[in-house]
Design a protein around this motif. Structure first.
Motif, PDB file in Angstrom:
ATOM      1  N   LYS A  92       0.798  -0.934   0.003  1.00 38.70           N
ATOM      2  CA  LYS A  92      -0.080  -0.372  -0.073  1.00 38.70           C
ATOM      3  C   LYS A  92       0.793   0.825  -0.124  1.00 38.70           C
ATOM      4  O   LYS A  92       1.951   1.353   0.592  1.00 38.70           O
ATOM      5  CB  LYS A  92      -0.839  -0.257   1.221  1.00 38.70           C
ATOM      6  CG  LYS A  92      -1.851  -1.425   1.211  1.00 38.70           C
ATOM      7  CD  LYS A  92      -3.033  -0.877   0.183  1.00 38.70           C
ATOM      8  CE  LYS A  92      -4.402  -1.597   0.005  1.00 38.70           C
ATOM      9  NZ  LYS A  92      -5.278  -1.696  -1.040  1.00 38.70           N
ATOM     10  N   PRO A  93       0.088   1.958  -1.155  1.00 34.45           N
ATOM     11  CA  PRO A  93       1.570   3.382  -0.947  1.00 34.45           C
ATOM     12  C   PRO A  93       0.961   4.578   0.107  1.00 34.45           C
ATOM     13  O   PRO A  93       0.780   3.955   1.429  1.00 34.45           O
ATOM     14  CB  PRO A  93       1.005   4.350  -1.815  1.00 34.45           C
ATOM     15  CG  PRO A  93      -0.748   3.326  -1.760  1.00 34.45           C
ATOM     16  CD  PRO A  93      -0.872   2.610  -1.674  1.00 34.45           C
ATOM     17  N   VAL A  94       2.020   5.198   0.823  1.00 34.58           N
ATOM     18  CA  VAL A  94       1.587   5.777   1.406  1.00 34.58           C
ATOM     19  C   VAL A  94       1.087   7.596   0.933  1.00 34.58           C
ATOM     20  O   VAL A  94       2.908   8.470   0.798  1.00 34.58           O
ATOM     21  CB  VAL A  94       3.017   6.282   2.610  1.00 34.58           C
ATOM     22  CG1 VAL A  94       2.682   7.635   4.157  1.00 34.58           C
ATOM     23  CG2 VAL A  94       3.021   5.043   3.248  1.00 34.58           C
ATOM     24  N   LEU A  95       0.412   7.615   1.250  1.00 38.01           N
ATOM     25  CA  LEU A  95      -0.655   8.881   0.307  1.00 38.01           C
ATOM     26  C   LEU A  95      -1.233   9.666   1.019  1.00 38.01           C
ATOM     27  O   LEU A  95      -1.718  11.161   1.290  1.00 38.01           O
ATOM     28  CB  LEU A  95      -0.891   8.866  -0.600  1.00 38.01           C
ATOM     29  CG  LEU A  95      -0.899   7.740  -2.217  1.00 38.01           C
ATOM     30  CD1 LEU A  95      -1.725   7.696  -2.717  1.00 38.01           C
ATOM     31  CD2 LEU A  95       0.220   8.325  -2.365  1.00 38.01           C
ATOM     32  N   SER A  96      -1.050   9.737   3.061  1.00 34.48           N
ATOM     33  CA  SER A  96      -1.551  10.405   3.311  1.00 34.48           C
ATOM     34  C   SER A  96      -1.374  12.122   3.847  1.00 34.48           C
ATOM     35  O   SER A  96      -1.593  13.059   4.461  1.00 34.48           O
ATOM     36  CB  SER A  96      -2.369   9.452   4.821  1.00 34.48           C
ATOM     37  OG  SER A  96      -0.823   9.853   5.572  1.00 34.48           O
ATOM     38  N   GLY A  97       0.153  12.199   3.992  1.00 32.92           N
ATOM     39  CA  GLY A  97       0.930  13.497   4.322  1.00 32.92           C
ATOM     40  C   GLY A  97       0.898  13.393   5.596  1.00 32.92           C
ATOM     41  O   GLY A  97       1.397  14.500   6.571  1.00 32.92           O
ATOM     42  N   ARG A  98       0.366  12.586   6.463  1.00 31.21           N
ATOM     43  CA  ARG A  98       0.191  12.351   7.786  1.00 31.21           C
ATOM     44  C   ARG A  98       1.975  11.077   8.563  1.00 31.21           C
ATOM     45  O   ARG A  98       2.267  10.665   8.062  1.00 31.21           O
ATOM     46  CB  ARG A  98      -0.715  11.868   8.333  1.00 31.21           C
ATOM     47  CG  ARG A  98      -2.543  12.407   8.464  1.00 31.21           C
ATOM     48  CD  ARG A  98      -3.511  12.384   8.629  1.00 31.21           C
ATOM     49  NE  ARG A  98      -3.673  11.054   8.440  1.00 31.21           N
ATOM     50  CZ  ARG A  98      -4.885  11.223   7.483  1.00 31.21           C
ATOM     51  NH1 ARG A  98      -5.421  12.037   6.735  1.00 31.21           N
ATOM     52  NH2 ARG A  98      -4.999   9.655   6.900  1.00 31.21           N
TER      53      ARG A  98
END
Length: 244
Positions: A138-144
């Motif tokens: 899974k990508p990490v796209l949240s910016g958190r």
């Protein structure tokens, strides 16, 4: 729903039914054999997942479990379909479901709607939800930050699942411990890469395990469940339980 309401043993082991087969009938018959083999060898629960199969296969196996193995503990993961997984769990008496990611994999604009969906079903509370954060593939796209995503995830599910980089690949003890340090006593499931050799150490930090590849004769998802490997794995888990 609480984790301990569904899993009545310490460090529960959930074994994957990957639904391999050339035809729907072959998938079903294999799943039946694997289910009985896994439970006979000591697994605490099985998860019906469309890893190789499809929704039709998932439904067929769930129907069989509901009718023929009503006392068995089983869950469902229709990949990337949170709402449908929850609905299937309710319909076919599955006590829990798994979803690969509940936070972190979507952009902020897409995450709002998804988060509302997760929280709606979490509040409903008829099915225990195991949800991944920083999950394999899974990508990490949240910016958190990881902490922010974990805090959100804990609002959207009943247990967090942590994995390494891929199916059958080790989940580092450092990552498991990092999740634990942030999450406190919130249930934490090690969801990939466990082996009989690492189970004791990793489950001394985690609260349960999802296992698949290590229980197969080839030690890969493509293999066949091997009762000796299941017994070997469960022996290590039982030893850990006795020490707690």
């Amino acid at each position: 729903m609480k984790f301990e309401d569904v899993f009545h043993v310490k460090k529960p082991v959930m074994a994957m039914l990957h639904l391999k087969g050339e035809t729907h009938e072959e998938v079903l018959q294999r799943a039946k054999r694997e289910t009985d083999l896994l439970f006979d060898a000591g697994a605490d629960a099985v998860i019906v997942e469309d890893y190789f199969g499809d929704e039709q296969d998932v439904v067929a196996v769930l129907e069989w479990l509901q009718k023929e193995r009503p006392d068995a503990l089983y869950g469902v993961n229709l990949l990337d379909q949170f709402e449908k997984s929850y609905q299937l769990a309710e319909r076919y008496s599955a006590k829990f479901m798994q979803v690969d990611s509940v936070a972190g994999h979507l952009s902020p604009e897409d995450d709002a709607e998804y988060g509302a969906l997760c929280e709606k079903y979490h509040e409903k509370g008829t099915v225990l939800v195991l949800g991944g954060v920083r999950f394999k593939y899974k990508p990490v796209l949240s910016g958190r930050s990881l902490e922010e995503d974990l805090r959100l995830g804990m609002q959207r599910c009943d247990a967090i699942v942590v994995t390494g980089e891929g199916t059958g690949m080790n989940t580092s003890l450092e990552k498991i411990q990092e999740f634990r340090d942030i999450m406190g006593e919130f249930p934490l499931i090690v969801g990939a890469g466990l082996t009989a050799q690492t189970a004791g150490q990793q489950l001394s930090v985690g609260d349960g395990a999802i296992v698949g590849s290590t229980l197969k004769d080839t030690r890969t998802a493509e293999g066949d469940v091997c009762s000796a490997y299941v017994e070997e794995f469960m022996a290590q888990v039982k030893q850990l339980r006795e020490g707690h």
